[in-house]
Design an enzyme around this catalytic site. Structure first.
Site, PDB file in Angstrom:
ATOM      1  N   ARG A  56       0.690  -1.242   0.005  1.00 14.99           N
ATOM      2  CA  ARG A  56      -0.060   0.091  -0.035  1.00 14.99           C
ATOM      3  C   ARG A  56       0.721   1.213   0.081  1.00 14.99           C
ATOM      4  O   ARG A  56       0.572   2.097  -0.840  1.00 14.99           O
ATOM      5  CB  ARG A  56      -0.933  -0.019   1.043  1.00 14.99           C
ATOM      6  CG  ARG A  56      -2.208  -0.696   0.992  1.00 14.99           C
ATOM      7  CD  ARG A  56      -2.518  -1.306   2.317  1.00 14.99           C
ATOM      8  NE  ARG A  56      -1.660  -2.369   2.645  1.00 14.99           N
ATOM      9  CZ  ARG A  56      -1.740  -3.581   2.259  1.00 14.99           C
ATOM     10  NH1 ARG A  56      -2.578  -4.058   1.370  1.00 14.99           N
ATOM     11  NH2 ARG A  56      -0.825  -4.586   2.503  1.00 14.99           N
ATOM     12  N   THR A  57       1.673   1.314   1.021  1.00 11.14           N
ATOM     13  CA  THR A  57       2.600   2.560   1.067  1.00 11.14           C
ATOM     14  C   THR A  57       3.100   2.943  -0.316  1.00 11.14           C
ATOM     15  O   THR A  57       3.194   4.137  -0.746  1.00 11.14           O
ATOM     16  CB  THR A  57       3.774   2.508   2.274  1.00 11.14           C
ATOM     17  OG1 THR A  57       2.721   2.245   3.260  1.00 11.14           O
ATOM     18  CG2 THR A  57       4.248   4.004   2.401  1.00 11.14           C
ATOM     19  N   LYS A  85      25.795  -5.045  -1.877  1.00  8.71           N
ATOM     20  CA  LYS A  85      27.257  -4.810  -1.862  1.00  8.71           C
ATOM     21  C   LYS A  85      28.082  -4.246  -0.870  1.00  8.71           C
ATOM     22  O   LYS A  85      28.982  -3.899  -0.757  1.00  8.71           O
ATOM     23  CB  LYS A  85      27.587  -4.184  -3.017  1.00  8.71           C
ATOM     24  CG  LYS A  85      26.884  -4.800  -4.551  1.00  8.71           C
ATOM     25  CD  LYS A  85      27.353  -3.751  -5.601  1.00  8.71           C
ATOM     26  CE  LYS A  85      26.564  -4.041  -6.842  1.00  8.71           C
ATOM     27  NZ  LYS A  85      26.814  -3.249  -7.806  1.00  8.71           N
ATOM     28  N   ARG A 106      11.739   3.414   3.472  1.00  8.00           N
ATOM     29  CA  ARG A 106      11.096   2.428   4.175  1.00  8.00           C
ATOM     30  C   ARG A 106      12.495   1.691   4.658  1.00  8.00           C
ATOM     31  O   ARG A 106      13.211   0.924   3.688  1.00  8.00           O
ATOM     32  CB  ARG A 106      10.126   1.348   3.904  1.00  8.00           C
ATOM     33  CG  ARG A 106       9.763   0.485   4.813  1.00  8.00           C
ATOM     34  CD  ARG A 106       8.395  -0.385   4.194  1.00  8.00           C
ATOM     35  NE  ARG A 106       7.175   0.500   4.748  1.00  8.00           N
ATOM     36  CZ  ARG A 106       6.101   0.129   4.673  1.00  8.00           C
ATOM     37  NH1 ARG A 106       5.857  -1.127   4.397  1.00  8.00           N
ATOM     38  NH2 ARG A 106       4.977   0.730   5.049  1.00  8.00           N
ATOM     39  N   HIS A 134       5.469   5.523  11.402  1.00  5.24           N
ATOM     40  CA  HIS A 134       4.863   5.480  10.165  1.00  5.24           C
ATOM     41  C   HIS A 134       3.929   6.705   9.913  1.00  5.24           C
ATOM     42  O   HIS A 134       2.674   6.467   9.700  1.00  5.24           O
ATOM     43  CB  HIS A 134       3.931   4.063   9.892  1.00  5.24           C
ATOM     44  CG  HIS A 134       3.802   3.880   8.413  1.00  5.24           C
ATOM     45  ND1 HIS A 134       4.085   4.419   7.353  1.00  5.24           N
ATOM     46  CD2 HIS A 134       3.482   2.462   8.031  1.00  5.24           C
ATOM     47  CE1 HIS A 134       3.636   4.018   6.424  1.00  5.24           C
ATOM     48  NE2 HIS A 134       3.202   2.833   6.514  1.00  5.24           N
TER      49      HIS A 134
HETATM   50  C1  NCD Z   1       1.938  -1.028   8.054  1.00  8.90           C
HETATM   51  C2  NCD Z   1       3.318  -1.291   8.204  1.00  8.90           C
HETATM   52  O1  NCD Z   1       4.155  -1.437   7.086  1.00  8.90           O
HETATM   53  O2  NCD Z   1       3.826  -0.785   9.285  1.00  8.90           O
HETATM   54  N1  NCD Z   1       1.407  -1.358   6.736  1.00  8.90           N
HETATM   55  C3  NCD Z   1       1.258  -0.346   5.912  1.00  8.90           C
HETATM   56  O3  NCD Z   1       2.075   0.494   5.670  1.00  8.90           O
HETATM   57  N2  NCD Z   1      -0.198  -0.340   5.511  1.00  8.90           N
HETATM   58  C4  NCD Z   1       1.210  -2.442   9.130  1.00  8.90           C
HETATM   59  C5  NCD Z   1       1.717  -3.696   8.886  1.00  8.90           C
HETATM   60  O4  NCD Z   1       2.617  -4.068   8.225  1.00  8.90           O
HETATM   61  O5  NCD Z   1       0.853  -4.464   9.553  1.00  8.90           O
END
Ligand code: NCD
Length: 312
Positions: A56-57, A85, A106, A134
């Site tokens: 999703r992100t 590497k 991320r 997040h």
């Molecule tokens: C979340 C995350 O990556 O922290 N997912 C997301 O970005 N929608 C929640 C999760 O992974 O459970």
């Protein structure tokens, strides 16, 4: 008064660096961006440095960039980047900032986004750093509450599941303190919200309670924020096995809730929400995932200094 210039060039590392009026401004902007497509970000390049899995992100950011006429470079797993590497994060950031106007990062390590922002000359958006924060998920969650409940202020929000490792929970809990929320924390003892966060709630005088029973938490709730047990954060797999099925929301559990209860989940879901709940009129989690595009369109347009063309 908040204005578009307050966002220009800004990093987004934690939710705590945003004031309430700034968050409200962003959510209003997201509503105005819902239907916007075009060439606002033409010629702009957004870098997605994703060292951990994401659906999703990353894809909602990429969709948002595409709908606004920009383009993306990046990678979706650490193994295909030069980290494999032995390249440091700082070096990767120094290189990629020369290829792009905005870095979306991320990373499994807490503090990785902060480090990247210290190194980079261009804005950095934290798309999840370990179990820490997040922030853009939180903006999407708040936007979802606004859309589904018509308000954020004064809502009674139940968080259930992995409150220890869930970064989406950590960000959202801390920001709800700005919106006079009532908070109920439902988890097994082992997966309680970390002590530091509980202490912050106490210091701020936020009304919260902790319990282990999901059923018992629901009668007065306006919003249920269900979460996945974060398998990748456990050091001991037998501990994960112990807690992975701690809660399952199904129609019988929902009998304890108001009909109007809005059910949110940042997704991905494993087993914590039964499929039968998906048809519930207030099962909002797929809409929540879709709202991510509007929120991220608005956020990027603001950071890159193009939002004034859309916002009245
Ligand atoms: C979340 C995350 O990556 O922290 N997912 C997301 O970005 N929608 C929640 C999760 O992974 O459970």
């Amino acid at each position: 008064m908040v204005s578009v210039s307050d966002f220009a060039g800004r990093d987004v590392i934690t939710v705590n660096e945003f004031r309430r009026d700034e968050i409200v401004f962003l959510l209003d902007a997201a509503a105005q961006f819902e239907q916007v497509t075009g060439t606002l970000l033409a010629g702009r390049v957004i870098a997605t440095l994703f060292f951990e899995p994401s659906t999703r992100t990353r894809l909602s950011f990429e969709s948002a960039v595409g709908r606004l006429g920009g383009s993306c470079v990046g990678f979706a797993e650490a193994g295909v980047s030069s980290q494999a590497k032995g390249e440091s994060l700082a070096d990767t950031v120094r290189v990629v900032e020369g290829y792009s106007d905005l870095l979306l990062l991320r990373h499994p390590l807490e503090g990785a986004a902060r480090l990247a922002a210290e190194v980079a000359q261009i804005p950095v958006v934290n798309c999840g750093d370990g179990a820490h924060q997040h922030p853009t998920q939180t903006f999407v969650d708040l936007y979802t509450m606004q859309r589904e409940c018509g308000r954020i202020d004064g809502l009674h929000v139940v968080f259930a599941g992995d409150l220890r490792y869930g970064r989406a929970v950590h960000s959202l809990v801390s920001v709800l303190t700005l919106f006079n929320a009532r908070i109920t924390l439902v988890s097994p003892q082992f997966l309680r919200l970390p002590e530091e966060q509980r202490r912050t709630l106490e210091t701020l005088g936020v009304e919260y309670r902790e319990m282990e029973s999901l059923e018992a938490s629901l009668p007065e709730a306006d919003v249920l924020y269900m979460t996945r047990v974060q398998r990748e954060r456990f050091t001991d797999p037998t501990e994960y096995d112990k807690f992975k099925d701690a809660y399952t929301l199904d129609m019988s559990v929902l009998q304890n809730a108001r009909d109007s209860l809005a059910i949110l989940h940042p997704l991905p879901r494993v087993q914590e929400i039964a499929r039968e709940v998906d048809v519930h009129p207030h099962a909002a989690y797929f809409r929540q995932a879709h709202y991510g595009v509007a929120v991220r369109k608005a956020l990027m347009a603001l950071i890159l200094g193009h939002a004034d063309k859309v916002l009245a």
